[in-house]
Structures are given as C-alpha cells and as structure tokens.
Design an enzyme around this catalytic site. Structure first.
Site, PDB file in Angstrom:
ATOM      1  N   VAL A  48     -34.102  68.406 -40.784  1.00  0.00           N
ATOM      2  CA  VAL A  48     -35.393  68.156 -41.412  1.00  0.00           C
ATOM      3  C   VAL A  48     -36.039  66.850 -40.931  1.00  0.00           C
ATOM      4  CG1 VAL A  48     -36.570  67.793 -43.627  1.00  0.00           C
ATOM      5  CG2 VAL A  48     -34.744  69.494 -43.450  1.00  0.00           C
ATOM      6  N   CYS A  49     -35.266  65.788 -40.814  1.00  0.00           N
ATOM      7  CA  CYS A  49     -35.808  64.458 -40.524  1.00  0.00           C
ATOM      8  C   CYS A  49     -36.670  64.388 -39.260  1.00  0.00           C
ATOM      9  CB  CYS A  49     -34.688  63.425 -40.462  1.00  0.00           C
ATOM     10  SG  CYS A  49     -33.785  63.279 -42.021  1.00  0.00           S
TER      11      CYS A  49
END
Length: 172
Positions: A48-49
């Site tokens: 996600v990051c």
C-alpha cells in the site's frame, strides 16, 4: 499514546532524510512559513505505501501551487529508504525521513507499540507550525491525495467551508 491534538504547535524534530536520493538532515521548523503535510506510513516495501508516496510525487505541482511541503517518514532506516528508492519506488522529490526508534511517531501519537511501526497518520500543519487537521487510519487502506489537498486548500481560505467544498466554491 494519545494523538497530538489539533490547535497545538507541532513538536519540532530533526531526522535523517533522503530528497531526490541525496541524504540530508530534515528539521520540521525549517519549513515554518509554509504549510506542511506530515505523512507517517508503516513500512517500506509494502503493497500500500508506495501507492501513496507515488501519488504525492505525481501531485508535486499542486503541492507547490498550494505553498505546501510534503514530508513522509516511517520507522525504516535510511538505508532501507535508499534501497527502496533505488528499486521500484524511484527517487522522491520531497523529504523521506527515518524514524528508526519511533520517537517522532510517538511524539505525534501514531506509533503502534504492538507492531513497532507507525500507522497511517497525516498532519496538516499551518505556516506558524500549528496542527490544523489530523487523519489516522489503520495500515490496510491508503489515504486520498485528493482529500488531503482539498482539506489543505479549505484551511488556506481561512473561512468556514461546507460539506464537499472544492477550491473555487463559495465559503460560508
């Protein structure tokens, strides 16, 4: 640990950071006079990051138009940030700081003791260093760049803004 409250001065901190792949010392107070989007995330090399960090990189022009500085950090060390940027993430044009022991994350109340990492925390800090907005979410779901920029623009009006306000809309 409790979140740093809205309306208080953000605590100053110094951290090692990369900007365009070059190591530097980042100090929050060096950015007084500008709006700061202080952005905590859990881990490098996660799923996600990088979507968030790339999205803010893609909106660099909009950030500059709003007179804002974007600053991202996690508890990964500077070498891990460097490795990630040399790999699929690419260099980031904004400060990408390391908070190896979680000291900074703890100051802002976004450190997850059980996991030993920061959660997803976003702080909008005004040019005087005062926290104006906070958004904190669990690690599974990315934040919205559009919503962050909308909030920033709304706070910059100095006026009350109705639901779903957008730049150019009337304020209250």
């Amino acid at each position: 640990m409790a979140l740093l409250p809205i309306g208080v001065k953000a605590p100053d901190f110094t951290a090692r950071a990369l900007v365009d792949g070059v190591e530097t010392e980042f100090r929050l107070s060096d950015h007084r006079g500008k709006w700061v989007i202080l952005f905590f995330y859990p881990k490098d090399f996660s799923a996600v990051c990088p979507t968030e960090l790339r999205a803010f990189r893609a909106n660099r022009d909009r950030l500059e138009e709003l007179g804002a500085v974007f600053v991202a950090g996690s508890t990964d060390d500077i070498e891990k940030h460097r490795e990630w940027q040399r790999g699929d993430l690419g260099n980031l044009p904004y400060p990408h700081f390391t908070d190896r022991d979680g000291t900074i994350s703890k100051l802002f109340g976004v450190f997850m003791e059980d996991a030993g990492v920061s959660t997803r925390g976003t702080y909008l800090i005004d040019p005087e260093g005062v926290v104006r907005a906070i958004m904190v979410t669990e690690p599974k779901v990315a934040r919205s760049v559009e919503e962050t920029l909308r909030l920033l623009a709304a706070y910059q009006t100095g006026e009350a803004c109705p639901v779903d306000w957008r730049p150019g809309d009337p304020t209250l």
